[in-house]
Write an enzyme that holds these catalytic residues in place. Structure first.
Site, mmCIF file in Angstrom:
data_model
loop_
_atom_site.group_PDB
_atom_site.id
_atom_site.type_symbol
_atom_site.label_atom_id
_atom_site.label_comp_id
_atom_site.label_asym_id
_atom_site.label_seq_id
_atom_site.Cartn_x
_atom_site.Cartn_y
_atom_site.Cartn_z
ATOM 1 N N SER A 1 -0.285 -0.185 -5.259
ATOM 2 C CA SER A 1 -0.885 0.520 -4.715
ATOM 3 C C SER A 1 -1.536 1.909 -4.380
ATOM 4 O O SER A 1 -0.817 1.803 -2.571
ATOM 5 C CB SER A 1 -2.380 -0.639 -4.484
ATOM 6 O OG SER A 1 -3.933 0.617 -4.916
ATOM 7 N N HIS B 1 -5.177 6.612 -5.962
ATOM 8 C CA HIS B 1 -5.506 7.003 -4.767
ATOM 9 C C HIS B 1 -5.717 8.519 -4.703
ATOM 10 O O HIS B 1 -4.676 9.221 -4.593
ATOM 11 C CB HIS B 1 -4.654 6.483 -3.319
ATOM 12 C CG HIS B 1 -4.060 4.905 -3.040
ATOM 13 N ND1 HIS B 1 -3.839 4.650 -1.799
ATOM 14 C CD2 HIS B 1 -4.834 4.370 -3.655
ATOM 15 C CE1 HIS B 1 -3.343 3.214 -2.315
ATOM 16 N NE2 HIS B 1 -4.181 3.246 -3.062
ATOM 17 N N ASN C 1 1.061 -1.027 -0.093
ATOM 18 C CA ASN C 1 0.169 0.054 0.094
ATOM 19 C C ASN C 1 0.677 1.395 0.334
ATOM 20 O O ASN C 1 1.375 1.723 0.894
ATOM 21 C CB ASN C 1 -1.284 0.066 1.114
ATOM 22 C CG ASN C 1 -1.723 0.994 0.785
ATOM 23 O OD1 ASN C 1 -2.199 1.733 0.999
ATOM 24 N ND2 ASN C 1 -1.722 2.182 2.430
ATOM 25 N N GLU C 2 0.782 1.847 -1.193
ATOM 26 C CA GLU C 2 1.111 3.614 -1.220
ATOM 27 C C GLU C 2 3.000 3.385 -0.587
ATOM 28 O O GLU C 2 3.081 4.309 -0.706
ATOM 29 C CB GLU C 2 0.828 4.254 0.285
ATOM 30 C CG GLU C 2 -0.968 4.494 -0.346
ATOM 31 C CD GLU C 2 -1.427 5.902 0.796
ATOM 32 O OE1 GLU C 2 -2.170 5.728 0.316
ATOM 33 O OE2 GLU C 2 -0.659 5.981 1.341
ATOM 34 N N ILE C 3 3.376 2.357 -0.952
ATOM 35 C CA ILE C 3 4.681 2.731 -1.104
ATOM 36 C C ILE C 3 5.691 3.246 -2.098
ATOM 37 O O ILE C 3 6.529 3.917 -2.173
ATOM 38 C CB ILE C 3 5.734 0.735 -0.238
ATOM 39 C CG1 ILE C 3 5.556 0.734 1.029
ATOM 40 C CG2 ILE C 3 6.953 1.613 -0.500
ATOM 41 C CD1 ILE C 3 5.680 -0.565 1.089
#
Length: 854
Positions: free
Chosen positions: A492, A515, A432-434
């Site tokens: 993501s 996102h 997630n988001e890295i």
């Protein structure tokens, strides 16, 4: 069969430096065991979280004793099996070390037959403090890895963030919606397994090719045999078919494959596209008529594909199920509790059933929590909910030493194998988001991690190299090797693995997933949801408070204030409470007190997410998915959740239910030219609908000002604009503050959808106190109600004495247009919701919560 199992119970625990033993619950953790024994106060109440940070600095010890049941001493092998150890643990059997664990996310086992004796056997599990265990790793590394959600200061470690070194649920260290409780314990079942003859360890139904005509399958049966063995492998399905072959086993672990076909299979479909049909398969090892071992699984037959193909806008990003494009409607799931073993079957079912009731077809298991319990995926299979499954990495950079990478590889393999028979699994996502947070290929983008280090170029290269080792090498290989053809997505949000600045997903691009947090974090207006739209919206969200009854379970009346100590302790997002107020000042009238603020915050949240969902759906097929943040809570808190910790539906959940209908009306007035556009969206895969669109204008007393009817064709799997008008032409000389437009879409006598539209903001409306009548439908035992109002009543909130859900809630009542709702109890029986009396009903609307102008 000579395979035996015995679940270990009757555990006790204590601090390693303590003297007194207390009863322990297994599965469980030290925090809940301390609470159940009266050693700590409720961790979720008030500011108690702050007082309990000492727990993770101690080592803890669990112990049980067992006498081997009759017949066990004759078995060739006896294993101790832990389905989950959290996290750093030594398992000692009769004073001798049996195994050492260091990863929460997979099972641990060891052959202990030689360690067992006649009579009483003592099994001890010693848990080492995660803080003490991992602090030296940070010191050895020599630099801090980014981990902004690690609430290290609350935890007493100052700015030393060590969560990234543990293969342990990241949210245990805190998040911007969750508390910091760094747990230890036996968090999943522990048992003894003994056998002499061969045992089946796993049955995987690999789906080689599946369509409506034929399912080509391969059964992969993993067997463990003490000695060489000959016999027959037989697999039976509940469809009435049987497959078998003679086999010869060698000593040790091995796999046997068996080809299978099912003609005219009943396919598994997600909600809205068909039935989620499941098949049962049972594998047996037989010698003559003697059954030596068996193993049963369920799976659904389906083909799932992530479609990313170039088009004129960039590249598509959507899921195709059995050849049918799926517009994804759903939410992001986090763990249902800070203490995972506390989540019962009923709580899981309540969440999954609520998702289905809300017309969802997907949940995303977010990467900062846990790989969920088997029952979570079984329920998603049953209810027809696809699952976007993250690996458990989120919002941090991670180390890349050999021990860490080996642990990650084992974790990935274990969980892919555990979940690969579930038809609900639609995607494995690396993290997630890295990728976007680090922003390797854009120097001044991302979350500022590269600059804030500060890191030398050598250290930056090493950090990125370690990232690639996990997310571009280990995880995609594990998915390709074992995930039954399910796709892998590295991070993501992401555009694509381009190896240059085009890789990262910062702005709304024509490819990848997005996102979008401009609304909320950047204080952008709700209207930006109408323009900031990507191919797949995998995160966006807006906060609200729980309802008053929920708040009073963690705060006394004296703390009911926006900036009170308890309210701030139960708001983990920095200035979250102030952001809610800031947006409320923009869009809603002033609440009369803090209790009213709770209600108004839910209306605000619902309005934000409704705006986003409808914009995403109007823009299909360019956009093919919308997953709002978030479905649920892990403790009672002000957060982005649509269902609070206690399972109560907020206003958001009811608005989502309406916005996720298969056929939806959407009214778009975001055009600055003063136009109103009416769109109809259909996610039905087949079947055009000849429908009637009725447009009517009323004043707030219910007087019909004008009415028009239009015939329209609603095409299957489409989004189209069916009506457009100038606001001024619609209103004429009517006061916009006193007019409501109502749209109804009908097919014969069936109302497919209806919507209200207002020509001014909540703040500027001329609302007066309405008298809302509630009449029970005769013969319904109070479960069906008809509501009417003498004045326009906005956001009518029905609250019940009993826990349950209404068929609709937080709706508007136009005088002369009754609304019928039914109530279903939250059930602890076979069904999630059952008809039942709501008890006392309280009816309120927005005007009851607004500060008087007098």
């Amino acid at each position: 069969m000579t395979t035996l199992q015995h679940v270990l119970d009757n555990w006790v625990f204590k601090a390693c430096d303590g003297e007194k033993w207390f009863p322990a619950t297994v599965p469980g953790c030290v925090h809940t065991d301390l609470l159940k024994n009266g050693q700590i106060d409720d961790p979720f109440y008030g500011t108690n979280e702050h007082e309990l940070q000492w727990i993770d600095k101690k080592d803890w010890e669990y112990r049980t004793s067992i006498e081997l049941p009759e017949g066990w001493s004759d078995l060739s092998r006896i294993d101790i099996v832990f389905d989950g150890l959290d996290t750093y643990a030594d398992v000692i059997v009769n004073g001798q070390l049996a195994l050492t664990a260091d990863n929460m996310f997979h099972s641990w086992s060891a052959d202990i037959k030689s360690l067992l004796t006649e009579g009483t056997n003592t099994i001890t599990v010693k848990f080492r403090s995660p803080i003490s265990e991992d602090m030296p790793k940070l010191e050895s590394l020599g630099y801090q890895l980014p981990a902004p959600n690690d609430q290290s200061e609350l935890g007493g470690t100052d700015d030393r963030k060590i969560s990234v070194f543990a293969r342990k649920a990241p949210y245990h260290y805190g998040w911007d919606w969750g508390p910091r409780f760094v747990t230890s314990g036996i968090w999943r079942e522990v048992r003894l397994e003994g056998w002499s003859e061969p045992v089946i360890r796993d049955l995987f139904i690999r789906q080689d090719q599946v369509n409506a005509e034929m399912a080509q399958l391969t059964a992969i049966v993993e067997v463990d045999s003490i000695d060489a063995w000959e016999g027959r492998l037989q697999i039976a399905s509940d469809c009435g078919q049987l497959w078998s072959e003679e086999i010869a086993l060698e000593s040790g672990k091995q796999s046997i494959t068996l080809k299978m076909q099912i003609a005219d299979p009943k396919l598994w479909w997600c909600r809205g596209l068909g039935e989620p049909t499941m098949y049962s398969f049972n594998a047996e090892l037989l010698q003559g008529e003697h059954r030596v071992a068996d193993y049963a699984v369920k799976t659904g037959l389906r083909q799932i594909r992530l479609v990313r193909e170039p088009d004129e806008a960039g590249a598509s990003f959507y899921f195709e199920l059995n050849g049918v494009p799926v517009f994804v409607r759903g939410s992001n799931h986090i763990p249902n509790d800070s203490f995972a073993a506390e989540v019962t079957y009923e709580r899981y079912r309540h969440e999954i059933a609520s998702a289905a009731e809300s017309n969802m077809n997907m949940l995303r298991v977010w990467g900062g929590g846990i790989y969920e319990e088997d029952i979570f995926y079984e329920l998603c299979d049953e209810y027809g909910l696809l699952v976007w499954q993250d690996f458990m990495f989120a919002c941090s950079m991670y180390p890349g030493d050999e021990a860490f990478l080996n642990s990650v590889a084992k974790e990935a393999e274990y969980n892919i194998r555990r979940l690969r028979n579930h038809p609900c699994i639609a995607l494995w996502c690396g993290n997630n988001e890295i990728d976007s947070a680090w922003s390797q290929y854009l120097e001044n983008a991302g979350w500022g991690w590269k600059e804030k280090g500060p890191y030398t170029s050598e250290i930056r290269d090493r950090i990125w190299h370690d990232y690639q080792a996990v997310f571009h090498n280990i995880l995609p290989k594990a998915v390709a090797d074992g995930a039954n053809g399910v796709a892998y997505w590295p991070s993501s949000p992401l555009r694509d693995l381009t190896g240059d600045e085009k890789q990262h997903a910062y702005k709304i691009f024509g490819e990848g997933d997005v996102h979008y947090w401009g609304v909320w974090h950047a204080s952008e207006p709700f209207n930006n949801y109408n323009t900031q739209i990507g191919r797949f919206m995998s995160e966006y969200g807006f906060q609200s408070f729980p309802e008053l009854d929920s708040v009073l379970r963690y705060a006394p009346e004296s703390e009911l204030a926006l900036e009170s100590e308890v309210m701030l302790a139960h708001q983990k997002n920095g200035r979250g409470n102030q952001l809610i107020k800031q947006y409320m000042d923009m869009y809603l009238p002033e609440p009369k007190d803090f209790k009213s603020f709770l209600y108004m915050s839910q209306i605000l949240q619902a309005e934000a997410i409704k705006t986003a969902i409808e914009a995403h759906r109007r823009n299909k097929p360019y956009c093919m998915g919308t997953l709002y943040w978030q479905m649920n809570d892990c403790w009672p808190v002000a957060s982005w959740a649509g269902i609070d910790y206690y399972g109560r539906w907020k206003a958001l959940q009811y608005i989502v239910r309406r916005s996720f209908k298969d056929v939806m009306l959407s009214i778009d007035d975001s055009d600055k030219a003063g136009e109103i556009a009416v769109h109809i969206v259909s996610d039905r895969p087949t079947g055009d609908i000849e429908a009637e669109l009725i447009l009517a204008l009323y004043d707030f007393k219910g007087t019909l000002l004008q009415e028009h009817s239009y015939q329209t064709l609603v095409a299957a799997n489409s989004s189209s604009r069916v009506f457009m008008a100038q606001t001024k032409e619609l209103l004429g000389d009517q006061d916009p503050r006193n007019v409501v437009m109502r749209l109804v879409l009908k097919c014969h006598d069936e109302v497919l959808d209806s919507k209200e539209h207002y020509f001014t903001s909540f703040k500027d409306m001329k609302l007066t106190h309405a008298q809302v009548s509630v009449e029970e439908v005769a013969g319904s035992a109070g479960t069906v109600l008809i509501l009417e109002s003498n004045e326009l009543a906005r956001q009518v909130w029905l609250s019940s004495e009993e826990e349950g859900i209404f068929s609709d809630n937080f709706f508007d009542l136009i005088p002369g247009i009754p609304v019928t709702v039914d109530f279903r109890l939250r059930s602890h029986g076979e069904e999630a919701f059952v008809p039942g009396s709501p008890g006392k009903i309280t009816v309120r609307s927005m005007v009851d919560f607004v500060k008087s102008e007098e």
